[in-house]
Design a protein around this motif. Structure first.
Motif, PDB file in Angstrom:
ATOM      1  N   VAL A  33       0.834  -1.209   0.000  1.00  0.00           N
ATOM      2  CA  VAL A  33       0.000   0.000   0.000  1.00  0.00           C
ATOM      3  C   VAL A  33       0.862   1.251   0.000  1.00  0.00           C
ATOM      4  N   ILE A  34       1.889   1.270   0.847  1.00  0.00           N
ATOM      5  CA  ILE A  34       2.776   2.437   0.947  1.00  0.00           C
ATOM      6  C   ILE A  34       3.495   2.677  -0.373  1.00  0.00           C
ATOM      7  N   LEU A  35       4.047   1.616  -0.953  1.00  0.00           N
ATOM      8  CA  LEU A  35       4.810   1.763  -2.188  1.00  0.00           C
ATOM      9  C   LEU A  35       3.912   2.129  -3.363  1.00  0.00           C
ATOM     10  N   SER A  36       2.675   1.634  -3.355  1.00  0.00           N
ATOM     11  CA  SER A  36       1.766   1.911  -4.463  1.00  0.00           C
ATOM     12  C   SER A  36       1.169   3.310  -4.395  1.00  0.00           C
ATOM     13  N   SER A  37       1.112   3.904  -3.213  1.00  0.00           N
ATOM     14  CA  SER A  37       0.432   5.190  -3.053  1.00  0.00           C
ATOM     15  C   SER A  37       1.061   6.287  -3.912  1.00  0.00           C
ATOM     16  N   GLN A  38       2.344   6.167  -4.227  1.00  0.00           N
ATOM     17  CA  GLN A  38       3.008   7.177  -5.042  1.00  0.00           C
ATOM     18  C   GLN A  38       2.425   7.264  -6.447  1.00  0.00           C
ATOM     19  N   TYR A  39       1.780   6.203  -6.899  1.00  0.00           N
ATOM     20  CA  TYR A  39       1.340   6.139  -8.287  1.00  0.00           C
ATOM     21  C   TYR A  39      -0.161   6.360  -8.459  1.00  0.00           C
ATOM     22  N   LEU A  40      -0.872   6.636  -7.368  1.00  0.00           N
ATOM     23  CA  LEU A  40      -2.325   6.797  -7.459  1.00  0.00           C
ATOM     24  C   LEU A  40      -2.717   8.074  -8.192  1.00  0.00           C
ATOM     25  N   LEU A  41      -2.238   9.236  -7.737  1.00  0.00           N
ATOM     26  CA  LEU A  41      -2.587  10.503  -8.385  1.00  0.00           C
ATOM     27  C   LEU A  41      -2.070  10.592  -9.821  1.00  0.00           C
ATOM     28  N   PRO A  42      -0.846  10.134 -10.120  1.00  0.00           N
ATOM     29  CA  PRO A  42      -0.412  10.133 -11.514  1.00  0.00           C
ATOM     30  C   PRO A  42      -1.319   9.311 -12.426  1.00  0.00           C
ATOM     31  N   PHE A  43      -1.809   8.189 -11.926  1.00  0.00           N
ATOM     32  CA  PHE A  43      -2.721   7.373 -12.726  1.00  0.00           C
ATOM     33  C   PHE A  43      -3.991   8.157 -13.068  1.00  0.00           C
ATOM     34  N   LEU A  44      -4.499   8.915 -12.113  1.00  0.00           N
ATOM     35  CA  LEU A  44      -5.746   9.652 -12.313  1.00  0.00           C
ATOM     36  C   LEU A  44      -5.559  10.929 -13.128  1.00  0.00           C
ATOM     37  N   LEU A  45      -4.375  11.552 -13.026  1.00  0.00           N
ATOM     38  CA  LEU A  45      -4.206  12.912 -13.561  1.00  0.00           C
ATOM     39  C   LEU A  45      -3.202  13.017 -14.708  1.00  0.00           C
ATOM     40  N   ALA A  46      -2.655  11.903 -15.187  1.00  0.00           N
ATOM     41  CA  ALA A  46      -1.620  11.974 -16.216  1.00  0.00           C
ATOM     42  C   ALA A  46      -2.103  12.649 -17.494  1.00  0.00           C
ATOM     43  N   ILE A  47      -3.280  12.283 -17.975  1.00  0.00           N
ATOM     44  CA  ILE A  47      -3.785  12.860 -19.222  1.00  0.00           C
ATOM     45  C   ILE A  47      -4.115  14.344 -19.066  1.00  0.00           C
ATOM     46  N   PRO A  48      -4.829  14.775 -18.003  1.00  0.00           N
ATOM     47  CA  PRO A  48      -5.032  16.224 -17.817  1.00  0.00           C
ATOM     48  C   PRO A  48      -3.721  16.992 -17.705  1.00  0.00           C
ATOM     49  N   LEU A  49      -2.724  16.423 -17.060  1.00  0.00           N
ATOM     50  CA  LEU A  49      -1.430  17.107 -16.965  1.00  0.00           C
ATOM     51  C   LEU A  49      -0.756  17.211 -18.323  1.00  0.00           C
ATOM     52  N   GLY A  50      -0.991  16.220 -19.200  1.00  0.00           N
ATOM     53  CA  GLY A  50      -0.460  16.311 -20.557  1.00  0.00           C
ATOM     54  C   GLY A  50      -1.012  17.526 -21.283  1.00  0.00           C
ATOM     55  N   GLY A  51      -2.322  17.774 -21.127  1.00  0.00           N
ATOM     56  CA  GLY A  51      -2.916  18.971 -21.717  1.00  0.00           C
ATOM     57  C   GLY A  51      -2.353  20.238 -21.116  1.00  0.00           C
ATOM     58  N   LEU A  52      -2.063  20.216 -19.817  1.00  0.00           N
ATOM     59  CA  LEU A  52      -1.488  21.387 -19.139  1.00  0.00           C
ATOM     60  C   LEU A  52      -0.105  21.717 -19.690  1.00  0.00           C
ATOM     61  N   VAL A  53       0.707  20.676 -19.906  1.00  0.00           N
ATOM     62  CA  VAL A  53       2.042  20.890 -20.472  1.00  0.00           C
ATOM     63  C   VAL A  53       1.940  21.457 -21.889  1.00  0.00           C
ATOM     64  N   THR A  54       0.998  20.936 -22.682  1.00  0.00           N
ATOM     65  CA  THR A  54       0.818  21.443 -24.040  1.00  0.00           C
ATOM     66  C   THR A  54       0.477  22.930 -24.034  1.00  0.00           C
ATOM     67  N   ARG A  55      -0.393  23.342 -23.133  1.00  0.00           N
ATOM     68  CA  ARG A  55      -0.866  24.733 -23.117  1.00  0.00           C
ATOM     69  C   ARG A  55       0.162  25.712 -22.544  1.00  0.00           C
ATOM     70  N   HIS A  56       0.928  25.296 -21.560  1.00  0.00           N
ATOM     71  CA  HIS A  56       1.809  26.227 -20.840  1.00  0.00           C
ATOM     72  C   HIS A  56       3.302  26.022 -21.100  1.00  0.00           C
ATOM     73  N   GLY A  57       3.659  24.965 -21.818  1.00  0.00           N
ATOM     74  CA  GLY A  57       5.068  24.723 -22.095  1.00  0.00           C
ATOM     75  C   GLY A  57       5.736  23.900 -20.999  1.00  0.00           C
ATOM     76  N   GLY A  58       6.883  23.318 -21.331  1.00  0.00           N
ATOM     77  CA  GLY A  58       7.535  22.394 -20.427  1.00  0.00           C
ATOM     78  C   GLY A  58       8.238  23.025 -19.242  1.00  0.00           C
ATOM     79  N   ARG A  59       8.774  24.241 -19.406  1.00  0.00           N
ATOM     80  CA  ARG A  59       9.603  24.794 -18.334  1.00  0.00           C
ATOM     81  C   ARG A  59       8.807  25.081 -17.074  1.00  0.00           C
ATOM     82  N   VAL A  60       7.692  25.776 -17.189  1.00  0.00           N
ATOM     83  CA  VAL A  60       6.945  26.167 -16.001  1.00  0.00           C
ATOM     84  C   VAL A  60       6.380  24.951 -15.275  1.00  0.00           C
TER      85      VAL A  60
END
Length: 384
Positions: A33-60
């Motif tokens: 459970v402890i080791l898996s918890s690091q990957y819970l939010l990335p699993f849920l938010l990876a695609i929305p974050l991809g759109g965020l990177v596209t809109r705002h650029g990689g540096r910020v």
């Protein structure tokens, strides 16, 4: 350089979190459970974050990710016990995803073909360098201090260096692109996954590679601890895989040419991973474990850069961040499930069967990948 600091911290956690969890008296399932918890939010938010990177650029997005990682590490230090550990893991997982997605988006826009293979090879080499150094620092600190102590504060300092170095990025890394949700949302990525064979191949490679890293990184330290090896030896053996991956990645274009193409290189790499992972539970000495870690490092060193190259060349630039986000969502889903599954099997059967079944699962993915590549070849012939 920014991602090197990120992966130094990430790989330090591969040693520190299991050791700290065992100090707290965690059961195999609780450890999962402890080791898996690091990957819970990335699993849920990876695609929305991809759109965020596209809109705002990689540096910020990269810099923000670095300081979210600092916050997670400070939480671990400030709140002892399971609550701080799991809360910090959640923040660190989200931050790590954001930094990796930002960097991969920047690199994937630089070239195509063998040149892109080379760029991703060098990118992965620097990441592997961080993965080599991290476990050595963590193991040495734990040995010297007699426990975890203030190690999370040390990691926070290293992560902050990653954020500061990200400020030096210029050019396309600072620019975003206006896109609609039709190109970056969940439906768009689901459509790509159904219709694009290159995306399917990339996901298959990611499944096998990330399952291997999830099991190897999470439970090898626990296995070595059960063999009563020192923290320094644990750090060395965990680092071997990353060291081997680092050494071979600059030569990825040459390796692909030598074996006759990306498809053969990927299949060969997964076969090597299968042997290395399946044999770990039967190895009880440091030299034999080191040899198997070398095999896992060789296979993993090839598969992950190849999965990124295949995906980057299979989609248009306006969809690239979203598709990379989908790949990372699969990545984190596997990372989330692998420790839980391994922990459950481990609680019933022991390390030998658990590692053996893990190797068998990688072999099954390799078979599926061969079929996907054969279908892609047939489709290309029909098109031509």
């Amino acid at each position: 350089m920014s991602l090197t600091f990120c992966f130094v911290v990430y790989s330090m956690l591969l040693v520190t979190v299991p050791v700290y969890s065992l100090e707290l008296g965690a059961s195999p399932l609780m450890l999962g459970v402890i080791l898996s918890s690091q990957y819970l939010l990335p699993f849920l938010l990876a695609i929305p974050l991809g759109g965020l990177v596209t809109r705002h650029g990689g540096r910020v997005t990269l810099v923000i990710g670095a300081f979210v990682m600092v916050a997670g590490l400070l939480l671990m230090q400030a709140v002892p016990g399971y609550y701080g550990l799991i809360g910090g893991q959640l923040l660190i997982g989200l931050a790590h995803l954001q930094m990796v997605l930002s960097a991969q988006t920047i690199i994937s826009s630089l070239a195509t073909g063998p040149k892109l293979e080379g760029y991703f090879g060098w990118y992965s080499t620097w990441l592997s360098g961080g993965q080599v150094v991290g476990p050595l620092i963590a193991g040495g600190w734990i040995q010297w201090a007699g426990g975890v102590g203030n190690l999370f504060l040390v990691m926070a300092g290293i992560a902050s260096l990653g954020g500061l170095s990200g400020l030096a990025l210029t050019g396309d890394a600072t620019r975003g692109v206006r896109v609609t949700r039709k190109l970056t949302g969940f439906r768009a990525q689901a459509s790509l996954a159904r219709s694009n064979t290159g995306v399917q191949v990339s996901i298959a490679i990611t499944l096998a590679g990330m399952f291997t890293l999830g099991v190897f990184g999470s439970y090898l330290p626990v296995y070595l601890d059960s063999l009563e090896m020192s923290a320094v030896m644990i750090g060395i053996l965990v680092s071997i895989r990353a060291g081997v991956s680092m050494v071979i990645r600059p030569f990825i274009p040459r390796i692909i040419f030598a074996v006759g193409g990306r498809g053969r290189a990927t299949t060969l790499a997964l076969g090597v991973i299968t042997v290395g992972l399946a044999g770990l539970g039967f190895a009880t000495s440091a030299p034999s474990i080191a040899v198997l870690a070398v095999l896992v490092g060789l296979g993993g060193g090839l598969t992950q850069p190849l999965s990124m190259v295949v995906l980057a060349e299979s989609v248009g630039s306006e969809q690239r961040s979203g598709a990379l986000g989908m790949r990372l969502m699969v990545n984190r889903a596997v990372h989330f499930a692998a420790p839980l599954l391994f922990g459950a099997v481990l609680g019933i059967s022991g390390f030998a069967l658990s590692f053996g079944l893990s190797g068998l699962l990688v072999a099954l993915v390799a078979v599926c990948l061969v079929r996907l590549q054969a279908r892609e070849s047939v489709d290309d012939n029909i098109t031509n």
